[in-house]
Write an enzyme that holds these catalytic residues in place. Structure first.
Site, PDB file in Angstrom:
ATOM      1  N   CYS A   1     -75.476  58.554  93.062  1.00 36.22           N
ATOM      2  CA  CYS A   1     -74.861  59.259  91.946  1.00 36.22           C
ATOM      3  C   CYS A   1     -75.280  60.729  92.042  1.00 36.22           C
ATOM      4  O   CYS A   1     -76.203  61.071  92.781  1.00 36.22           O
ATOM      5  CB  CYS A   1     -75.369  58.662  90.639  1.00 36.22           C
ATOM      6  SG  CYS A   1     -77.153  58.728  90.529  1.00 36.22           S
TER       7      CYS A   1
ATOM      8  N   CYS B   1     -75.024  55.623  81.691  1.00 35.19           N
ATOM      9  CA  CYS B   1     -74.359  56.762  82.344  1.00 35.19           C
ATOM     10  C   CYS B   1     -73.048  56.338  83.004  1.00 35.19           C
ATOM     11  O   CYS B   1     -72.877  55.175  83.386  1.00 35.19           O
ATOM     12  CB  CYS B   1     -75.303  57.418  83.343  1.00 35.19           C
ATOM     13  SG  CYS B   1     -75.566  56.464  84.845  1.00 35.19           S
TER      14      CYS B   1
ATOM     15  N   SER C   1     -85.006  48.952  92.857  1.00 28.16           N
ATOM     16  CA  SER C   1     -83.974  49.706  92.132  1.00 28.16           C
ATOM     17  C   SER C   1     -83.341  48.825  91.067  1.00 28.16           C
ATOM     18  O   SER C   1     -82.705  47.816  91.378  1.00 28.16           O
ATOM     19  CB  SER C   1     -82.918  50.198  93.130  1.00 28.16           C
ATOM     20  OG  SER C   1     -81.715  50.481  92.457  1.00 28.16           O
TER      21      SER C   1
ATOM     22  N   GLU D   1     -88.052  55.367  83.244  1.00 32.05           N
ATOM     23  CA  GLU D   1     -87.140  56.067  82.321  1.00 32.05           C
ATOM     24  C   GLU D   1     -87.375  55.602  80.874  1.00 32.05           C
ATOM     25  O   GLU D   1     -87.417  56.410  79.941  1.00 32.05           O
ATOM     26  CB  GLU D   1     -85.679  55.796  82.717  1.00 32.05           C
ATOM     27  CG  GLU D   1     -84.702  56.501  81.793  1.00 32.05           C
ATOM     28  CD  GLU D   1     -83.271  56.031  81.978  1.00 32.05           C
ATOM     29  OE1 GLU D   1     -82.837  55.817  83.124  1.00 32.05           O
ATOM     30  OE2 GLU D   1     -82.579  55.869  80.953  1.00 32.05           O
TER      31      GLU D   1
ATOM     32  N   HIS E   1     -85.610  60.135  86.763  1.00 36.23           N
ATOM     33  CA  HIS E   1     -85.749  59.239  85.602  1.00 36.23           C
ATOM     34  C   HIS E   1     -86.353  59.932  84.391  1.00 36.23           C
ATOM     35  O   HIS E   1     -86.376  59.359  83.302  1.00 36.23           O
ATOM     36  CB  HIS E   1     -86.638  58.048  85.955  1.00 36.23           C
ATOM     37  CG  HIS E   1     -86.105  57.224  87.088  1.00 36.23           C
ATOM     38  ND1 HIS E   1     -84.879  56.634  87.041  1.00 36.23           N
ATOM     39  CD2 HIS E   1     -86.638  56.900  88.285  1.00 36.23           C
ATOM     40  CE1 HIS E   1     -84.676  55.971  88.167  1.00 36.23           C
ATOM     41  NE2 HIS E   1     -85.716  56.127  88.944  1.00 36.23           N
TER      42      HIS E   1
ATOM     43  N   SER F   1     -79.127  54.647  94.087  1.00 35.85           N
ATOM     44  CA  SER F   1     -80.211  55.279  94.841  1.00 35.85           C
ATOM     45  C   SER F   1     -80.081  55.027  96.344  1.00 35.85           C
ATOM     46  O   SER F   1     -81.014  55.304  97.091  1.00 35.85           O
ATOM     47  CB  SER F   1     -81.560  54.762  94.331  1.00 35.85           C
ATOM     48  OG  SER F   1     -81.564  53.352  94.293  1.00 35.85           O
TER      49      SER F   1
ATOM     50  N   HIS G   1     -85.629  54.929  93.807  1.00 34.34           N
ATOM     51  CA  HIS G   1     -86.188  53.642  94.211  1.00 34.34           C
ATOM     52  C   HIS G   1     -85.568  53.210  95.530  1.00 34.34           C
ATOM     53  O   HIS G   1     -84.822  52.248  95.597  1.00 34.34           O
ATOM     54  CB  HIS G   1     -85.940  52.597  93.126  1.00 34.34           C
ATOM     55  CG  HIS G   1     -86.623  52.931  91.843  1.00 34.34           C
ATOM     56  ND1 HIS G   1     -87.951  53.290  91.772  1.00 34.34           N
ATOM     57  CD2 HIS G   1     -86.171  52.986  90.576  1.00 34.34           C
ATOM     58  CE1 HIS G   1     -88.284  53.533  90.526  1.00 34.34           C
ATOM     59  NE2 HIS G   1     -87.214  53.369  89.775  1.00 34.34           N
TER      60      HIS G   1
ATOM     61  N   ASN H   1     -80.755  49.515  89.106  1.00 34.22           N
ATOM     62  CA  ASN H   1     -79.291  49.441  89.080  1.00 34.22           C
ATOM     63  C   ASN H   1     -78.753  48.630  90.248  1.00 34.22           C
ATOM     64  O   ASN H   1     -77.700  48.014  90.144  1.00 34.22           O
ATOM     65  CB  ASN H   1     -78.673  50.833  88.940  1.00 34.22           C
ATOM     66  CG  ASN H   1     -78.662  51.574  90.241  1.00 34.22           C
ATOM     67  OD1 ASN H   1     -77.839  51.316  91.094  1.00 34.22           O
ATOM     68  ND2 ASN H   1     -79.596  52.491  90.409  1.00 34.22           N
TER      69      ASN H   1
END
Ligand code: SF4
Length: 284
Positions: A12, A188, A216, A123, A71, A260, A39, A218
């Site tokens: 991202c 996000c 990670s 985060e 983060h 990531s 990550h 996500n």
């Protein structure tokens, strides 16, 4: 064997900018990142080769300059680093800053702060540290255990699946019908795009490969999303993790990657999948 790519996958802008800023910072002298900048072990190793050190404990930092990761961090933590004589630079993603601002606003409105996310995630810790006494929840049972409050203010970790977040907000409203619940959607857009694309991909595929670091959040969430639409989902960190035994000649293989995961790693996995597909063709 056919290979399909998710319409949105990989880095991202927040991660891309953080890596760019860290690389730039290292050109003017040694610098230490507090925690993992992203990550992803491949990225961390590549940064290390450029002189960007990584430490988890501020008292171990061997340089004068420290970087806060994408983060983010609490104001409290940044102030304590500065009090230690460190020069702090933030590479915090603007969408993480937006989540901090949303929580601050809710608290200023008199809401009791609730964060939907993983309590141990950097985060979430950053969000929570500025609001002592806030609640962090990730399950319905954690919502059931909350104390009643007249006014709840809810935000979420930026990388949580939006469906789960909305479901938990509904649970909170049902659990405390007398309370007012103010929710600010801080998931996000890149996470939403990747989740939606992964869902669409999984429905079309017989097997899905998700590329990303084991730590990670996500990437793990993407794997879970894919598993709802496809029975065979494999998460890998790179091409060497691919097991040829996972694939059959008539498979449609989906490829997606967490925010990531760098482009080179995605391309390396894609290249190996293409090679395996060609092997299957020759054997057929
Ligand atoms: S995942 Fe979202 S919040 Fe996190 S760095 Fe990327 S864009 Fe920013």
């Amino acid at each position: 064997m056919k290979i399909l790519r998710a319409s949105h996958l990989g880095w991202c802008f927040g991660v891309r900018d953080a890596v760019r800023d860290a690389t730039l910072a290292a050109t003017s002298g040694p610098v230490t990142v507090l925690g993992e900048l992203v990550h992803n072990p491949t990225v961390i190793e590549s940064l290390r080769s450029r002189g960007v050190l990584t430490r988890s404990d501020p008292s171990d930092v061997p340089t004068r300059r420290v970087l806060i990761t994408a983060h983010g961090a609490s104001r409290r933590r940044i102030a304590s680093l500065e009090a230690m004589g460190l020069e702090v630079t933030e590479t915090t993603c603007p969408l993480v800053h937006r989540a901090h601002a949303a929580l601050d606003t809710l608290v200023n409105q008199g809401c009791h702060p609730v964060i939907i996310g993983q309590a141990h995630h950097v985060e979430v810790r950053g969000l929570a540290e500025d609001h002592p006494g806030c609640d962090i929840v990730l399950t319905e049972s954690e919502i059931d255990a909350l104390e009643p409050r007249p006014l709840f203010g809810v935000v979420s970790q930026t990388t949580q699946p939006i469906d789960r977040v909305r479901h938990l907000v509904d649970c909170l409203k049902r659990r405390f019908p007398q309370s007012e619940v103010r929710f600010r959607d801080t998931v996000c857009q890149p996470t939403k795009d990747r989740q939606q694309a992964a869902e669409n991909l999984a429905r079309q595929c017989s097997v899905v490969v998700v590329v990303g670091g084991r730590h990670s959040n996500n990437t793990r969430q993407l794997s879970a999303t894919c598993a709802r639409g496809c029975a065979r989902v494999h998460q890998v960190e790179g091409p060497d993790d691919l097991d040829p035994g996972w694939f059959k000649p008539d498979d449609i293989v989906g490829l997606t990657a967490g925010t990531s995961t760098p482009d080179e790693t995605i391309e390396a996995v894609s290249g190996r999948l293409t090679y395996l597909a060609q092997e299957h063709c020759q054997q057929a």
